[in-house]
Design an enzyme around this catalytic site. Sequence first.
Site, PDB file in Angstrom:
ATOM      1  CG  HIS A  99      -7.584   3.795  -0.354  1.00 56.15           C
ATOM      2  ND1 HIS A  99      -7.810   4.347   0.758  1.00 56.15           N
ATOM      3  CD2 HIS A  99      -8.032   2.549  -0.476  1.00 56.15           C
ATOM      4  CE1 HIS A  99      -8.281   3.274   1.635  1.00 56.15           C
ATOM      5  NE2 HIS A  99      -8.352   2.170   0.958  1.00 56.15           N
ATOM      6  CG  HIS A 101      -9.105  -1.098  -3.261  1.00 54.24           C
ATOM      7  ND1 HIS A 101      -8.275  -1.719  -2.608  1.00 54.24           N
ATOM      8  CD2 HIS A 101      -9.747  -0.278  -2.333  1.00 54.24           C
ATOM      9  CE1 HIS A 101      -8.314  -1.559  -1.321  1.00 54.24           C
ATOM     10  NE2 HIS A 101      -9.286  -0.702  -1.124  1.00 54.24           N
TER      11      HIS A 101
HETATM   12  P1  5GP Z   1      -9.056  -0.138   2.539  1.00 54.39           P
HETATM   13  O1  5GP Z   1      -9.829  -1.306   3.332  1.00 54.39           O
HETATM   14  O2  5GP Z   1      -8.981   0.930   3.375  1.00 54.39           O
HETATM   15  O3  5GP Z   1      -9.882   0.186   1.351  1.00 54.39           O
HETATM   16  O4  5GP Z   1      -7.720  -0.628   2.101  1.00 54.39           O
HETATM   17  C1  5GP Z   1      -6.467  -0.447   2.577  1.00 54.39           C
HETATM   18  C2  5GP Z   1      -5.559  -1.096   1.743  1.00 54.39           C
HETATM   19  O5  5GP Z   1      -4.270  -0.469   1.898  1.00 54.39           O
HETATM   20  C3  5GP Z   1      -5.493  -2.406   1.999  1.00 54.39           C
HETATM   21  O6  5GP Z   1      -5.726  -3.132   0.617  1.00 54.39           O
HETATM   22  C4  5GP Z   1      -4.059  -2.772   2.362  1.00 54.39           C
HETATM   23  O7  5GP Z   1      -3.316  -3.727   1.810  1.00 54.39           O
HETATM   24  C5  5GP Z   1      -3.329  -1.492   1.839  1.00 54.39           C
HETATM   25  N1  5GP Z   1      -2.033  -0.962   2.846  1.00 54.39           N
HETATM   26  C6  5GP Z   1      -2.253  -0.674   4.094  1.00 54.39           C
HETATM   27  N2  5GP Z   1      -1.021  -0.288   4.390  1.00 54.39           N
HETATM   28  C7  5GP Z   1      -0.103  -0.044   3.249  1.00 54.39           C
HETATM   29  C8  5GP Z   1       1.015   0.524   3.228  1.00 54.39           C
HETATM   30  O8  5GP Z   1       1.730   0.744   4.149  1.00 54.39           O
HETATM   31  N3  5GP Z   1       1.551   0.266   1.790  1.00 54.39           N
HETATM   32  C9  5GP Z   1       0.495  -0.029   0.628  1.00 54.39           C
HETATM   33  N4  5GP Z   1       1.302   0.000  -0.505  1.00 54.39           N
HETATM   34  N5  5GP Z   1      -0.505  -0.380   1.030  1.00 54.39           N
HETATM   35  C10 5GP Z   1      -0.920  -0.561   2.196  1.00 54.39           C
END
Ligand code: 5GP
Length: 140
Positions: A99, A101
């Site tokens: 993903h 950001h």
């Molecule tokens: P990572 O650290 O993997 O780059 O970021 C994961 C992101 O996913 C975090 O910013 C977190 O807030 C978001 N996130 C985690 N679970 C969910 C969810 O169930 N729904 C949404 N919309 N975002 C999520």
Amino acid sequence: MDDCIFCQIVDGDIPSRTVYEDGDVMAFLDANPLAPGHTLVIPKDHHETLNDLPDDTAAEVFAALHDLTPAVEAAVDADGSNVAFNNGAAAGQEVPHVHGHVVPRFEDDGGNPIHAVAGQRPDLSDDELDGIAADIEAER
Ligand code: 5GP
Ligand code: ZN
């Protein structure tokens, strides 16, 4: 992937505030935003990291990021944004479904640039830099 949160969002089993969707890509608001408008852009198919993405899917994800970033900024009247991937657990990736950001940024928001994500800067000689550049070119 049954136990993947983002696959469950794609399947509609977990609700999301979706801002864009096409056949290959989906974008929705982050549930725990770093700033108003913090948006995540994902491929609908499950791939863990950027390194796992097929070329055409990577192009679709980047095209969506390119399209959505100005829309996100405009929607929250941001002054700029950080657009980034936490690529792999060592880089802080918590959800193992790739993903991107889009984090809107505002003048004097107290945040940091992308330069702040890594640890101490390495002290590399010209020879070491030449070697690293050659290795990257050879690994492609
Ligand atoms: P990572 O650290 O993997 O780059 O970021 C994961 C992101 O996913 C975090 O910013 C977190 O807030 C978001 N996130 C985690 N679970 C969910 C969810 O169930 N729904 C949404 N919309 N975002 C999520
Ligand atoms: Zn997934």
